[in-house]
Design an enzyme around this catalytic site. Structure first.
Site, PDB file in Angstrom:
ATOM      1  N   SER A  39     -16.926  24.031  11.471  1.00 38.43           N
ATOM      2  CA  SER A  39     -16.398  24.233  10.599  1.00 38.43           C
ATOM      3  C   SER A  39     -14.993  24.663  10.859  1.00 38.43           C
ATOM      4  CB  SER A  39     -17.238  24.995   9.716  1.00 38.43           C
ATOM      5  OG  SER A  39     -17.143  24.880   8.217  1.00 38.43           O
ATOM      6  N   ASP A 160     -21.230  19.750   7.758  1.00 38.74           N
ATOM      7  CA  ASP A 160     -21.007  21.165   8.055  1.00 38.74           C
ATOM      8  C   ASP A 160     -21.874  21.539   9.219  1.00 38.74           C
ATOM      9  OD1 ASP A 160     -20.148  23.937   8.303  1.00 38.74           O
ATOM     10  OD2 ASP A 160     -21.680  24.483   6.800  1.00 38.74           O
TER      11      ASP A 160
END
Length: 282
Positions: A39, A160
């Protein structure tokens, strides 16, 4: 510094802390041979590899009030709070150009963690896996549920990386790194609580059972990983850098003053441990 990894946690806007730490490392010419991130950690790590010292600050702070960056307008128009096309196309290709040549010429391995929405497993893409598609993989790693769409890559549906493996220390060790510098974006003592799931979340992702499963156990994985990191730190195997002041920045933050303060804190915190860090790296 052989067999030494740099492990970068995500955390959305809290990633500006990591940006500050990395800025100082770059100033000092400290480049570790292996970098892994998820991320926001992957975003910050990419500028470290391309040797663009001020790019993380520019991207994370200077453009934050651009309406295409982060706004409810984005959410209403595109069902994404962060403008993913803006972040992973317009910014790196036009407004704040990413130095792809420098990235591809760099000798460091750069690994990006993502979550497979079907299996819920953490997947890690290395240079040989993504080749020219680095932006797509980082985009996937940064695509948070509810605020960004699923990304298709490698015949998989990805989101993610922080969901399935929020601090990928074990992957770095698996890849042969006996020493690791870990940059966290939470204060010491933080303990992640279980995620509360709305009916909307379960309905929206009903076709992605792995994603729901990974979200359900995310807090357990996170807290166990932190316990492991701090145990290894005590043994001298891991060097941890994390915010020493109380965090004023959440996962999604638009206040430039708060973001700048956290960026500065990152630089200050790593400066304070610069000597023991150098000693650890030798």
């Amino acid at each position: 510094m052989e067999n030494t990894g740099l492990v970068l946690e995500g955390g959305g806007s809290r990633g500006v802390y990591t940006a500050g730490v990395i800025r100082y490392l770059m100033e000092q010419g400290i480049y570790l041979p292996y970098v892994i991130g998820v991320s926001a950690g992957a975003c910050n790590g990419s500028s470290y590899i391309s040797r663009q010292m001020d790019r993380n600050r520019a991207v994370n702070i200077d453009y934050i009030d651009h309406p295409d960056y982060l706004s409810f307008r984005n959410f209403i128009k595109k069902r994404q709070l962060f403008g993913m096309d803006f972040l992973f196309d317009k910014l790196p290709n036009e407004l704040e150009p990413y130095d792809f040549d420098a990235f591809h010429q760099a000798q460091e391995e750069f690994v990006v963690g993502v979550t497979d929405c079907m299996t819920g497993e953490a997947l890690f893409y290395k240079r040989e896996d993504y080749k020219q598609d680095i932006l797509t993989v980082i985009r996937a790693s940064s695509s948070l549920p509810l605020v960004a769409p699923v990304v298709e890559f490698d015949n998989r549906l990805l989101m993610d990386g922080g969901i399935s493996d929020p601090i990928p220390i074990k992957q770095s060790e698996k890849d042969g790194n006996r020493k690791n510098v870990v940059i966290l974006t939470r204060n010491r003592g933080y303990n992640k609580k279980p995620q509360s799931f709305s009916w909307y979340f379960r309905k929206k992702y009903k076709d992605y059972p792995g994603l729901i499963k990974a979200m359900e156990k995310r807090h357990v994985v996170y807290n166990e990983t932190l316990d492991y990191i701090f145990e290894e730190e005590k043994k001298g195997n891991i060097f941890v850098i994390n915010p020493t002041e109380k965090l004023e920045v959440g996962r999604i933050e638009r206040d430039k003053e708060k973001l700048t303060a956290l960026y500065q804190q990152g630089m200050e915190d790593v400066k304070k441990v610069a000597d023991p860090l150098r000693e650890y790296l030798t």
